[in-house]
Every structure is written in C-alpha cells, then in structure tokens.
Write an enzyme that holds these catalytic residues in place. Sequence first.
Site, mmCIF file in Angstrom:
data_model
loop_
_atom_site.group_PDB
_atom_site.id
_atom_site.type_symbol
_atom_site.label_atom_id
_atom_site.label_comp_id
_atom_site.label_asym_id
_atom_site.label_seq_id
_atom_site.Cartn_x
_atom_site.Cartn_y
_atom_site.Cartn_z
ATOM 1 N N ASP A 153 12.859 -9.405 -13.563
ATOM 2 C CA ASP A 153 11.444 -9.081 -13.788
ATOM 3 C C ASP A 153 11.098 -7.621 -13.467
ATOM 4 O O ASP A 153 10.061 -7.130 -13.912
ATOM 5 C CB ASP A 153 10.548 -9.998 -12.936
ATOM 6 C CG ASP A 153 10.786 -11.472 -13.217
ATOM 7 O OD1 ASP A 153 11.280 -11.786 -14.316
ATOM 8 O OD2 ASP A 153 10.483 -12.304 -12.341
ATOM 9 N N ARG A 211 18.460 -14.383 -18.882
ATOM 10 C CA ARG A 211 19.057 -14.295 -17.552
ATOM 11 C C ARG A 211 20.569 -14.476 -17.576
ATOM 12 O O ARG A 211 21.239 -14.203 -16.575
ATOM 13 C CB ARG A 211 18.457 -15.385 -16.649
ATOM 14 C CG ARG A 211 17.037 -15.145 -16.228
ATOM 15 C CD ARG A 211 16.827 -15.372 -14.752
ATOM 16 N NE ARG A 211 17.341 -16.598 -14.255
ATOM 17 C CZ ARG A 211 16.596 -17.660 -13.887
ATOM 18 N NH1 ARG A 211 15.280 -17.596 -13.992
ATOM 19 N NH2 ARG A 211 17.149 -18.729 -13.398
HETATM 20 O O1 F6P Z 1 11.951 -14.400 -11.697
HETATM 21 C C1 F6P Z 1 12.866 -14.545 -12.734
HETATM 22 C C2 F6P Z 1 12.387 -15.576 -13.739
HETATM 23 O O2 F6P Z 1 13.365 -15.656 -14.767
HETATM 24 C C3 F6P Z 1 11.003 -15.304 -14.324
HETATM 25 O O3 F6P Z 1 11.002 -14.292 -15.299
HETATM 26 C C4 F6P Z 1 10.650 -16.680 -14.819
HETATM 27 O O4 F6P Z 1 9.244 -16.862 -14.866
HETATM 28 C C5 F6P Z 1 11.269 -17.585 -13.776
HETATM 29 O O5 F6P Z 1 12.281 -16.839 -13.129
HETATM 30 C C6 F6P Z 1 11.865 -18.857 -14.334
HETATM 31 O O6 F6P Z 1 12.327 -19.593 -13.256
HETATM 32 P P1 F6P Z 1 13.227 -20.906 -13.379
HETATM 33 O O7 F6P Z 1 14.630 -20.449 -13.656
HETATM 34 O O8 F6P Z 1 13.085 -21.547 -12.048
HETATM 35 O O9 F6P Z 1 12.682 -21.715 -14.509
#
Ligand code: F6P
Length: 341
Positions: free
Chosen positions: A127, A274
Amino acid sequence: MRRLGILTSGGDCPGVNAVIRGAVLGGDVAHGYEFLGFRDGWRGVLEQDVVPLPRTSVRGISRLGGTILGTSRTNPLLGKGIDGVRAGFRRNGLEGLIAIGGEGTLAAARELSGQGINVVGVPKTIDNDLGATDYTFGFDSAVQTATEAIDRLRTTGESHHRCMVAEVMGRNAGWIALHAGMAAGAHAILVPEHPVSLDQICSWVVSARDRGRAPLVVVAEAFAPEGHPAPYAPRGLDTFGRPRLGGIGLMLEGELQIRTGIETRATVLGHIQRGGEPTAFDRVLATRLGMAAVESAAAGRWGTMVSLRGTDIVNVGLEEALGELKVVPEARYQEAAVLFG
Ligand code: F6P
C-alpha cells in the site's frame, strides 16, 4: 552464540524473502548471528512454532514471491499476549526480534517494545502508506503487476469499444491507483484522498469515448464517490478490526453504463497484486532493509524501524513510523488529473 528471531506478519508482499535473506546473510557475515524463524507471524511466537534459519535456508530466495516463513494476521496483544511473547523469547534465547510487517504489525511491535521487548521493525506493505519511509518494498512490484493487467484491459476494451474499470488495492491510500493509472495512461484515476462525483467520472469517460478511445478508469478500493459516506466494505472486518474493502469497481460498472450508455466491464485485480516475484527495485530495497535491520539489532537500536529516506536507509522510532498514514498529496493527484478525460 548471539541469536535473533525473524517473523513476517500481516498481508504478504513481494520482497519479504529478500528481507529474510538480507538479514540472515548480513547477520552471519558481519556479526556471527544465528537466526530462528517464527512460522506465520506472531502465531509462531505464541505457539512456539520455530524453524532454524541457517545460511543454506535462504539460498536464492530473494526472487521468490510470498514468504518462506508464512504469515498470519494474529494479533500478539490478544490471548497469551505480551507474556506469551516474553516466554517465546526466553525459551529460544533470543537477543531480539526482527518483525517484518505493515501498520498492524508495527503497532504491535511498538506496544511490545514499550513493554521492554527487543524489536526492530521492517516496513512491509504494497500500500506504500507508512509515513516514515519514502517507499515500502512490495509497492513497486504491485504497481508493475497492476500496470501489466490494466494494459491488457485496454486492448480488450478497445476491441469492444467498452469502458473498462480496474479496481486496485491500497487500503486507505491511493498510491497503487495513482502510479499504475499514470503508467497505464488511464482516462480517470479515482483515489480515496480526492472524492469526485459520479457526474465528473462520467464526463471523463464520455470525453475519452468521443475522442475515439475506449475509456479506462482505475479506481482504488477505498474510493467513495462524492456524497457517499464511506468506502465500500461489505465483507466485514479483518482480525485487526479493519474493514475488508472492495466492491467499488462493480458499483461503477453499473453506474457508468446506465449514466453514459457505454458498455462497461469492471475487473477486481485483488490479491494478484500481492503475489509473484518482486521487481529488481523491490529486491534491492528489501535486501538493504534486511541487512540494516540486523545492524540496528547489533547496535541495540530497539524500538525502531528501518526506513528509506531518499536513497539512504535510516532508523526511525516506531512512534514516528506510525504517527501518520502517508496518503496521496493533493498536488500529486492534481498533476495526474491534468490528463484525465
Ligand atoms: O494491506 C495490504 C492489503 O493487500 C490491502 O491493500 C488490502 O486492502 C488488504 O491487504 C487485503 O487484506 P486480506 O489479504 O486480509 O484480504
């Protein structure tokens, strides 16, 4: 033998393995440190799920996505809490811990540090929203992945004369949207820091279509149109009590199609941003941060986070690191907005 623990906690991101390698190799070469890895973040500390991390265990891992240690959003301040962490330290003979994490992880590290537990933080989030560092590793890789995906949306949009909407991550900051949107030449970039009306978005979309283009809209997951009270978060809360964002892309798909008459399709890029290999930029940044974290530990700079300032790696107090969310400044938004429509 001096011994340090390492854990990765919170959402993963490309480059985590490069931090682990940088720390283990740097610590071994410069200080003769031995390393233990806790599996799945703070859960590993509380439940004694530990693996040795010799040099051989980090061979060639800087290019690998994910984290070899696994991660979780376990909050160390709940359940066995601080006593559990202290016990984990004692049992493993640790001098201190390198905690690789985002806002939630570093907030926990600050609390533990305040209770006398030796922790050095390494900022990790796609982020890019942590105030005390110019860039977080993982951001560049996420932007690269999002840009490639948006480029693909453009070609299919052009074939069908459609408006394409790409929803990207970023939590409460619009950095991924701004950078990927600029890189891909989007006709509108929507960020939470700067709400605009649905009418304004439609006018950018129509103006792009009138020039013969297939309109391309990049929207950050926390964007809410003017007049809408809060970001879309219909999926409840995560374990740190934060709303799970998402859904604005689909909402825009319907609204833009009805209001402009242009066939519209939305794509949520989600966790693709990610996953996968880190870019060269992130590998270098992550390696430097890992090495600097060990140097900080060796020098006893506990309660700090390693951070990028310009081209230097420095230490900042965890207090300062968590002081404010780094959001997209108005000037950066306005600079991009000149080219909208
Ligand atoms: O903080 C990183 C992030 O990928 C954000 O951009 C997103 O809102 C969140 O984590 C998603 O989280 P999770 O993997 O718990 O769904």
